[in-house]
Structure formats: structure tokens, C-alpha cells
Scaffold this active site. Structure first.
Site, short mmCIF file in Angstrom:
data_model
loop_
_atom_site.label_atom_id
_atom_site.label_comp_id
_atom_site.label_asym_id
_atom_site.label_seq_id
_atom_site.Cartn_x
_atom_site.Cartn_y
_atom_site.Cartn_z
N LYS A 205 0.85 -1.18 0.00
CA LYS A 205 0.00 0.00 0.00
C LYS A 205 0.89 1.23 0.00
O LYS A 205 1.75 1.40 0.86
CB LYS A 205 -0.90 0.00 1.23
CG LYS A 205 -1.72 1.28 1.34
CD LYS A 205 -2.75 1.19 2.42
CE LYS A 205 -3.48 2.51 2.56
NZ LYS A 205 -4.51 2.44 3.60
N LYS A 259 -2.26 -1.43 -3.81
CA LYS A 259 -3.11 -0.25 -3.71
C LYS A 259 -2.29 1.02 -3.77
O LYS A 259 -1.27 1.08 -3.08
CB LYS A 259 -3.88 -0.33 -2.39
CG LYS A 259 -4.74 0.85 -2.08
CD LYS A 259 -5.31 0.68 -0.71
CE LYS A 259 -6.03 1.96 -0.34
NZ LYS A 259 -6.48 1.96 1.02
C1 PBG Z 1 -6.90 3.73 5.53
C2 PBG Z 1 -7.43 3.43 4.18
C3 PBG Z 1 -7.35 4.32 3.13
C4 PBG Z 1 -8.00 3.71 2.05
C5 PBG Z 1 -8.46 2.46 2.47
N1 PBG Z 1 -8.08 2.28 3.79
C6 PBG Z 1 -6.81 5.70 3.06
C7 PBG Z 1 -5.52 6.02 3.64
O1 PBG Z 1 -4.63 5.19 3.75
O2 PBG Z 1 -5.38 7.18 4.02
C8 PBG Z 1 -8.15 4.38 0.73
C9 PBG Z 1 -9.19 3.86 -0.18
C10 PBG Z 1 -9.57 4.79 -1.26
O3 PBG Z 1 -8.95 5.86 -1.48
O4 PBG Z 1 -10.54 4.47 -1.94
N2 PBG Z 1 -6.63 2.73 6.38
#
Ligand code: PBG
Length: 335
Positions: A205, A259
Site C-alpha cells: 500500500k 493499492k
Molecule cells: C486507511 C485506508 C485508506 C483507504 C483504504 N483504507 C486511506 C488512507 O490510507 O489514508 C483508501 C481507499 C480509497 O482511497 O478508496 N486505512
């Protein structure tokens, strides 16, 4: 240069197989179906509540009753799994995110309601991270300097995961990027008899600029100071993603996620090739918003953009895609 199995032009004309619809169908290498989709939905408090999210046009937060309707809609469309995210009311957010551990929090209410209404007709994936529950918007516990503490956070995340599994979650999806959390969560799930609860780790991520609308949706954008670069990955790195995946698999992840999605398909392809495990990708909120903006601006047509991008995920090696376009895509794919 031609591969050895092909004659040269004009004996080989690659356009031959493209000349008609039936032939294109026959030669298509990649299949995209509603069963490839995971639909992320946002839960909010109340009853009969629908709150549109301005930065995610076409996406709303729903109260638990509305979430149950979305689950039924997904089942009817052939979408096998929902991903749940809560919009925790400000008074329940705290420095330590303790609401994540409450057996009665929005997530647990939604899990139980879906389970009651739909039995095991649909999978329920739940996000593990503290950002929807903390007053500072970080995914973990912070020290005085604002540093996100790893080991102390893992302990809380383990409790959060167990709380969700106890409520009936099918897939635990840690999105926090702490080191060692997959092993800790797997251990507690085994110890507590949740032997068939899956872990889909957000293994790679990235600290991405594409998460803005999501932070609006869970109400953390205004709260977050600074960024998440101290735990989420540098977009410049690919080798490191392979190390993240290797560790999470070794710790007991059933599947891994990359992601954001489209800008990181090289990572998807490398992970698939190297590990030969189920790989998922998250077409995140900013990617959704870009497609919607392009469609609204007349720069492209929504429906073909949606199908083409989702097909690209499958072609790259994804077993499935988390996407806010899931219901639209399923409708299109179902004809
Ligand atoms: C946070 C989380 C995020 C997303 C999913 N879980 C955002 C972040 O890390 O700030 C993002 C998903 C999206 O942008 O659709 N745990």
C-alpha cells in the site's frame, strides 16, 4: 521481431482474428465478470440515512439498513463481496481509536445486520486500521512527536480484527502497513477458533495522493495532520513491495492486495509472477473520481472507461478488484 511460432507478413496478419465480433470474442484472453468485483461501501449512523459524498459523485454513505440493501443489490448483481468502511461520529473518535474495539461499533452493527439478512450469500471484508476512529486521522497510535508507533498499534489492530471476526467478518483486510500485524492477527484468529476467517493483506500500500475522496468519506481528511509516508510505501519502490508481500504471505495472509490500482499494475504483475498467489488491487477513490471527472467533462465515456480499466486489472493478473464502480460494472457485464 516475430516470435518463432509466427510466419512473417503477409502469411501472418494479426488483424485477421480481429475482423469480426465473434472472432474477437473467441480470441479474448481475459475474462471480466461481476464475480471479480469487491464493492467498498461506507457505513454511517442513523436509520434511513443516505449521505452523498461530494468528492465521490454517485457514492453515498448509508446507515446500516441501507448497507443491508446494498448487500442484497450486490447478491442480485453477482458481486461476491462487500468491503465495509465506517464514518465514525466525531464524539466517538479519540487519540487511541478505542471505538475500533467496541463490539457495538458501526462496523460490527453492519456485519451482523448483513449476516442476519443475507446469511452466507455474500462475503464481508472488513478494513483493519485505526484512521476512521482516531481524532488525528492516522492509522495507528501516535507518540508525542506524532510518530505512529508500530508494536503498540499492532496490539490494538489485533483486537480490532478479533472484534470484527467475532461479529461475523469473512475477510480481515489490514490496511495499516504496520510491520508484523499479519502474523499477530493470524495467531489470535487461530487461538480464538476463527480458523476459516481469511486475511487479505494490503501488502503493498503506497503513500498515495489518490486517497483524498476516501478520507472525506470516512471523515478523516480534515483531521489528518501531516502524511502517512512513515508507514505507507514510497511510490518509487517496487522491490520493496515484493518484500512486503513475501513477509505477509509468510505470516499467514491468504491473499494480498496492491493499492492504489491502475498506476501500480506493474506491481500487480510482478507480485503475481513471483508468488503465484491470489492478488487483488484496489481501484481507489481518487481513481474513481478521475474517471467520473473525465466522463463529466466529456473527455471520455464513463461505461467504456470503467470496463477498460477493470479489464486491465484482470489482464495484469488480479483475481479481483475493489472498486466503487462495482454495481455499474456488474450491471454492464450482466448486459
Ligand atoms: C486507511 C485506508 C485508506 C483507504 C483504504 N483504507 C486511506 C488512507 O490510507 O489514508 C483508501 C481507499 C480509497 O482511497 O478508496 N486505512
Amino acid at each position: 521481431m516475430n516470435p518463432p511460432s509466427s510466419a512473417s507478413f503477409p502469411a501472418t496478419r494479426l488483424r485477421r482474428t480481429r475482423a469480426s465480433t465473434w472472432s474477437r470474442a473467441l480470441h479474448r484472453e481475459t475474462l471480466l465478470t461481476p464475480a471479480d468485483l469487491i464493492w467498498p461501501v461506507f457505513v454511517t449512523e442513523g436509520e434511513g440515512v443516505e449521505e452523498p459524498i461530494a468528492s465521490l459523485p454517485g457514492v453515498s454513505r448509508w446507515s446500516v439498513d441501507g448497507i443491508v440493501q446494498r448487500a442484497r443489490e450486490a447478491i442480485d448483481l453477482g458481486i461476491p463481496c462487500l468491503a465495509l468502511f465506517p464514518n465514525t461520529p466525531p464524539e466517538k473518535r479519540s487519540k487511541d481509536g478505542a471505538e475500533a474495539l467496541s463490539p457495538d461499533n458501526l462496523m460490527c452493527q453492519a456485519i451482523r445486520a448483513i449476516r442476519d439478512a443475507c446469511a452466507d450469500e455474500i462475503g464481508i471484508l472488513t478494513d483493519v486500521a485505526l484512521d476512521p476512529y482516531t481524532a488525528h486521522g492516522q492509522d495507528g497510535l501516535v507518540d508525542e512527536e506524532g510518530y505512529v508507533l508500530n508494536d503498540a498499534t499492532v496490539e490494538v489492530l489485533t483486537g480490532q480484527a478479533l472484534n470484527q471476526a467475532d461479529a461475523g467478518a469473512d475477510i480481515i483486510a489490514p490496511s495499516d502497513m504496520m510491520d508484523g500485524r499479519i502474523g499477530a492477527i493470524r495467531q489470535v484468529l487461530e487461538a480464538q477458533g476463527h480458523v476459516n476467517v481469511q486475511i487479505m493483506s494490503y501488502a503493498a500500500k503506497y503513500a498515495s495522493a489518490f486517497y483524498g475522496p476516501f478520507r472525506d468519506a470516512v471523515g478523516s481528511r480534515g483531521l489528518l495532520k501531516g502524511d502517512k509516508q512513515g508507514y505507507q510505501m514510497d511510490p518509487a519502490n517496487a522491490e520493496e513491495a515484493l518484500r512486503e508481500v513475501a513477509l505477509d504471505l509468510a505470516e499467514g495472509a491468504d491473499s494480498v492486495m496492491v493499492k492504489p490500482g491502475l498506476p501500480y499494475l506493474d506491481i500487480v504483475a510482478r507480485v503475481k509472477q513471483r508468488f503465484e498467489v491470489p492478488v487483488f488491487a484496489y481501484q481507489v477513490s481518487g481513481e474513481y473520481a478521475m474517471i467520473e471527472a473525465a466522463a463529466s467533462a466529456g473527455a471520455g465515456e464513463r461505461e467504456p472507461l470503467v470496463i477498460e480499466t477493470l479489464m486491465a486489472f484482470k489482464r495484469a493478473g488480479c483475481s479481483g478488484i475493489l472498486t466503487y464502480h462495482a454495481p455499474l460494472a456488474a450491471r454492464l457485464l450482466n448486459g
